[in-house]
Design a protein around this motif. Structure first.
Motif, short mmCIF file in Angstrom:
data_model
loop_
_atom_site.label_atom_id
_atom_site.label_comp_id
_atom_site.label_asym_id
_atom_site.label_seq_id
_atom_site.Cartn_x
_atom_site.Cartn_y
_atom_site.Cartn_z
N UNK A 38 0.84 -1.21 0.00
CA UNK A 38 0.00 0.00 0.00
C UNK A 38 0.87 1.26 0.00
N UNK A 39 1.92 1.25 0.83
CA UNK A 39 2.80 2.42 0.91
C UNK A 39 3.57 2.62 -0.39
N UNK A 40 4.12 1.52 -0.91
CA UNK A 40 4.89 1.63 -2.15
C UNK A 40 3.99 2.04 -3.31
N UNK A 41 2.77 1.52 -3.33
CA UNK A 41 1.82 1.91 -4.37
C UNK A 41 1.52 3.39 -4.32
N UNK A 42 1.33 3.91 -3.09
CA UNK A 42 1.06 5.35 -2.95
C UNK A 42 2.25 6.16 -3.42
N UNK A 43 3.46 5.74 -3.03
CA UNK A 43 4.67 6.43 -3.47
C UNK A 43 4.82 6.32 -4.99
N UNK A 44 4.51 5.15 -5.51
CA UNK A 44 4.66 4.91 -6.95
C UNK A 44 3.71 5.82 -7.74
N UNK A 45 2.47 5.93 -7.26
CA UNK A 45 1.49 6.78 -7.93
C UNK A 45 1.92 8.24 -7.88
N UNK A 136 12.66 9.68 -13.07
CA UNK A 136 12.53 8.41 -13.80
C UNK A 136 13.27 7.29 -13.09
N UNK A 137 14.47 7.61 -12.57
CA UNK A 137 15.24 6.60 -11.84
C UNK A 137 14.52 6.18 -10.56
N UNK A 138 13.95 7.19 -9.87
CA UNK A 138 13.22 6.87 -8.64
C UNK A 138 11.99 6.03 -8.95
N UNK A 139 11.31 6.34 -10.05
CA UNK A 139 10.13 5.56 -10.43
C UNK A 139 10.52 4.14 -10.79
N UNK A 140 11.63 3.99 -11.48
CA UNK A 140 12.10 2.64 -11.83
C UNK A 140 12.44 1.85 -10.57
N UNK A 141 13.09 2.50 -9.61
CA UNK A 141 13.41 1.82 -8.35
C UNK A 141 12.14 1.45 -7.60
N UNK A 142 11.16 2.37 -7.62
CA UNK A 142 9.88 2.10 -6.95
C UNK A 142 9.19 0.90 -7.59
N UNK A 143 9.29 0.79 -8.91
CA UNK A 143 8.69 -0.35 -9.61
C UNK A 143 9.33 -1.66 -9.16
N UNK A 144 10.65 -1.64 -9.01
CA UNK A 144 11.37 -2.83 -8.56
C UNK A 144 10.94 -3.21 -7.14
N UNK A 147 7.44 -4.64 -7.22
CA UNK A 147 7.44 -5.99 -7.78
C UNK A 147 7.96 -7.00 -6.76
N UNK A 148 9.02 -6.62 -6.05
CA UNK A 148 9.58 -7.53 -5.04
C UNK A 148 8.60 -7.76 -3.90
N UNK A 149 7.93 -6.69 -3.44
CA UNK A 149 6.95 -6.82 -2.35
C UNK A 149 5.78 -7.70 -2.79
N UNK A 150 5.30 -7.49 -4.01
CA UNK A 150 4.21 -8.32 -4.52
C UNK A 150 4.66 -9.77 -4.67
N UNK A 151 5.91 -9.97 -5.03
CA UNK A 151 6.43 -11.33 -5.13
C UNK A 151 6.45 -12.03 -3.79
N UNK A 152 6.89 -11.29 -2.75
CA UNK A 152 6.89 -11.88 -1.40
C UNK A 152 5.47 -12.17 -0.93
#
Length: 247
Positions: A38-45, A136-144, A147-152
Motif C-alpha cells: 500500500x505504501x509503495x503503491x502510494x509512493x509509486x502513484x 525516472x530513476x526513482x520511479x524505476x526503483x519504486x517499480x522494482x 514488484x519484489x513486495x508483490x512477489x513476497x
C-alpha cells in the motif's frame, strides 16, 4: 437435540480445524507485505504524477527554447541583410545610411538580449532534464520495490493457500461423518459466536466463553443423557463432554 457422543466429540476436531482455517485466513489478510505494498503503491502513484509533470515542464521548456532560438535567428538574418546592404554601397543617402546603421546597432543589442534569453532557457531545460532523469530513476526503483513486495506477498499466499487446502481436505473427512442436523446447528453457531460453534467442558469451565459452572450446574449437565446435545447457558455454544470433563 440428540447426537452420539462420538459425533459430538468429532465436533471438537472439526472446531479445531475450522479455527485453523480462520487463523490461516487472518494470516493471509494480515501479511506485513500488504502495508508495504500500500505504501509503495502510494509512493509509486505520486512519483508517476511527478514524472508526468516534469516531462510536461521539459516539453514546455523545449518549445520555449526553440522559439527563443528562432527569434535570435530572425534578428541575426535581418542584421545580416542590413549589413549586406550597407556593405554593397547601394545606399548613398546620408540619412538612409544613418538609419540603416542605427537599425544594425539596435538589432545587435536585440540579438544580444535574445541570446541571453536562450542561455537562460537552456539552463532551465538542463534542470528540467535532470529532474526528469532523477524522477525516472526513482520511479524505476519504486517499480522494482513494488514488484519484489508483490512477489513476497504472492509467495506467502501460495504457502498459506497450500496449507489451507490440506486443512480443508481434513475438514471434509471429519465433516462427512457428522450428522447433518448437528452440523447445521454447529455451523449456525459458528456464524453468530465468533467462529466457535462447539467448545469442550473442561474442569468445570466452558472453553468457549470460560464460564465456570457451579456444582449444581455440573450435576444438572451430568444428569443429561450421554447423547443429549448440551448447550452452554452463557454463550449458547454446543458444550461437548469428554472423559476429563468431570461429569
Amino acid at each position: 437435540m440428540n447426537a452420539a457422543p462420538a459425533d459430538q466429540i468429532r465436533l471438537l476436531d472439526l472446531q479445531a480445524i475450522d479455527s485453523k482455517l480462520d487463523q490461516l485466513a487472518h494470516r493471509r489478510r494480515s501479511l506485513p507485505e500488504h502495508a508495504e505494498i500500500d505504501k509503495v503503491n502510494a509512493d509509486h502513484t505520486a512519483l508517476k504524477d511527478l514524472v508526468v509533470a516534469a516531462q510536461a515542464q521539459h516539453g514546455d521548456t523545449t518549445r520555449e527554447l526553440t522559439k527563443a532560438e528562432q527569434d535570435v535567428e530572425q534578428v541575426r538574418a535581418r542584421a545580416a541583410r542590413n549589413q549586406q546592404r550597407l556593405d554593397s554601397g547601394a545606399i548613398t543617402s546620408p540619412r538612409d545610411l544613418e538609419n540603416l546603421q542605427h537599425e544594425i546597432g539596435s538589432l545587435a543589442k536585440r540579438q544580444g538580449d535574445l541570446e541571453d534569453v536562450v542561455l537562460e532557457v537552456m539552463e532551465r531545460l538542463e534542470s528540467a532534464q535532470t529532474r526528469v532523469t532523477e524522477l525516472g530513476a526513482r520511479l524505476e526503483h519504486s517499480t522494482v520495490v513494488l514488484t519484489e513486495a508483490e512477489g513476497r506477498r504472492n509467495a506467502a499466499y501460495a504457502e498459506i493457500d497450500a496449507e489451507a487446502e490440506k486443512v480443508k481436505r481434513d475438514r471434509e473427512a471429519v465433516a462427512a461423518v457428522i450428522p447433518a442436523d448437528l452440523m447445521k446447528v454447529y455451523s449456525k453457531l459458528r456464524e453468530t459466536q465468533g467462529g466457535v460453534g462447539a467448545a469442550r467442558l473442561y474442569q468445570r469451565r466452558c472453553e468457549g466463553c470460560r464460564t465456570e459452572f457451579s456444582i449444581t450446574e455440573l450435576n444438572s449437565i451430568k444428569a443429561e443423557p450421554a447423547d443429549k446435545v448440551v448447550r452452554c447457558e452463557n454463550c449458547s455454544r454446543i458444550l461437548v463432554r469428554t472423559a476429563d470433563s468431570g461429569v
